[in-house]
Design an enzyme around this catalytic site. Structure first.
Site, mmCIF file in Angstrom:
data_model
loop_
_atom_site.group_PDB
_atom_site.id
_atom_site.type_symbol
_atom_site.label_atom_id
_atom_site.label_comp_id
_atom_site.label_asym_id
_atom_site.label_seq_id
_atom_site.Cartn_x
_atom_site.Cartn_y
_atom_site.Cartn_z
ATOM 1 N N ALA A 159 0.840 -1.207 0.000
ATOM 2 C CA ALA A 159 0.000 0.000 0.000
ATOM 3 C C ALA A 159 0.873 1.254 0.000
ATOM 4 O O ALA A 159 0.588 2.222 -0.716
ATOM 5 C CB ALA A 159 -0.952 -0.012 1.196
ATOM 6 N N ASP A 211 -0.716 -9.022 -3.557
ATOM 7 C CA ASP A 211 -0.887 -7.847 -2.688
ATOM 8 C C ASP A 211 -0.906 -6.558 -3.515
ATOM 9 O O ASP A 211 -1.830 -5.748 -3.406
ATOM 10 C CB ASP A 211 0.244 -7.756 -1.655
ATOM 11 C CG ASP A 211 0.118 -8.794 -0.557
ATOM 12 O OD1 ASP A 211 -0.663 -9.746 -0.734
ATOM 13 O OD2 ASP A 211 0.802 -8.652 0.482
HETATM 14 C C1 MEV Z 1 0.774 -12.635 1.286
HETATM 15 O O1 MEV Z 1 -0.194 -11.622 1.427
HETATM 16 C C2 MEV Z 1 0.237 -13.827 0.582
HETATM 17 C C3 MEV Z 1 1.205 -14.974 0.350
HETATM 18 O O2 MEV Z 1 0.514 -15.897 -0.482
HETATM 19 C C4 MEV Z 1 2.478 -14.515 -0.327
HETATM 20 C C5 MEV Z 1 2.287 -14.047 -1.754
HETATM 21 O O3 MEV Z 1 1.275 -14.376 -2.375
HETATM 22 O O4 MEV Z 1 3.197 -13.391 -2.249
HETATM 23 C C6 MEV Z 1 1.558 -15.687 1.646
#
Ligand code: MEV
Length: 307
Positions: free
Chosen positions: A105, A146
């Protein structure tokens, strides 16, 4: 120039998404990163991020510093060799290392605010690609989920490297987010899962396949307006995340507390080992589920409606 970016939460598919399986994520607008870029009378680029106790001139930071690297990458991208005189103020209400996308973010908000100040307009795809480069610098082998959900600020169905698909939410539903208060860098849990996968590929591949199946059914439930089916899927997904070793006693305790308080299902969310969990609740029950999470040790809760 000002910009902000919301936090995010993964509904289904974390970790497996790093291995090209699908995952579902939604923005969490209750928390956000805010960036303001101002012209400065002083020479240089001063960065103020009081939340992480950072007050520094760009050149005094290492090039791989999470914030400096965003600025340097943008300058490189725009061919800027002479630093303008700027003051950059960064604040965020997203807890760090908790699965709510704080790093991505800040990157997205900073890319948008700084590129506007430099009079370069970037499309969402370009913002997303730059934010992903930053994620790769700091998070080992991220899937890119993300930065994607945060850039587009919409519920998404995500497969690494494929064009993003927006989730069409057939009927709104309520999620309660509970924070263990334990900060757990995603890089570490993702790295550990990679080692376990290398050692025990057959089993891990089958866990990832089961998680993928859950994500597919979850997508169908959301899009066909049957979100009540997500509770059972959350419980199944949590059990598989336990097998991947990314849960923790604190996460398990909150997940159990939510279920005892009549949540329809619950699971950890994000990298795990700490950070946040989520529970599906009837709207009328959400406050009592949140209360039960606080009684079970949650440091804070967020009730969010996915619409
Ligand atoms: C992180 O928010 C989610 C994970 O799957 C890592 C990723 O997707 O890069 C754990």
């Amino acid at each position: 120039m000002k910009s902000f970016a919301s936090g995010k939460i993964i509904l289904f598919g974390e970790h497996a998404v790093v291995y090209n399986r699908p995952a579902l994520a939604v923005p969490v607008t209750q928390v956000h990163a805010d960036v303001e870029v101002l012209d400065s009378p002083h020479k240089g680029i001063f960065i103020h991020a009081p939340g992480i106790d950072l007050h520094a001139e760009l050149n005094s930071l290492p090039a791989d510093h999470p914030i400096a690297s965003v600025i340097l990458k943008l300058f490189q991208r725009f061919g800027i060799s002479q630093n303008p005189n700027l003051e950059i103020n960064i604040s965020s209400t997203i807890p760090v290392a908790s699965g709510l996308g704080s790093g991505a973010a800040v990157s997205v908000a900073l890319i948008r605010a700084l590129s506007s100040r430099l009079s370069h307009s970037l499309s969402d795809d370009e913002v997303n690609a730059l934010a992903f480069e930053i994620e790769k610098l700091h998070h080992g082998t991220p899937s890119g989920i993300d930065n994607t959900v945060i850039t587009y600020n919409k519920p998404i169905y995500f497969i690494k490297g494929q064009p993003i698909e927006t989730l069409k939410v057939g009927k709104p539903f309520t999620i309660v987010i509970g924070d263990t208060g334990i900060s757990a860098p995603t890089k570490e849990s993702v790295g550990d899962v990679r080692l376990l996968w290398l050692r025990d590929t057959t089993n891990y591949e089958s866990y990832f396949n089961e998680i993928a199946q859950i994500a597919l059914v979850a997508r169908r439930s959301i899009e066909s307006g049957k979100p009540e089916l997500l509770g059972e899927l959350m419980d199944q997904n949590h059990a598989l995340l336990q097998k991947l070793t990314v849960s923790s006693p604190e996460l398990d305790k909150l997940v159990q507390a939510a279920r005892n308080a009549d949540a329809l299902g619950a699971k950890l969310s994000g990298g795990g080992r700490g950070g946040n969990m989520i529970a599906l609740a009837d709207q009328a029950q959400a406050a009592s589920v949140a209360q039960a999470l606080m009684s079970a040790g949650a440091k804070r809760t967020i009730i969010t409606e996915i619409a």
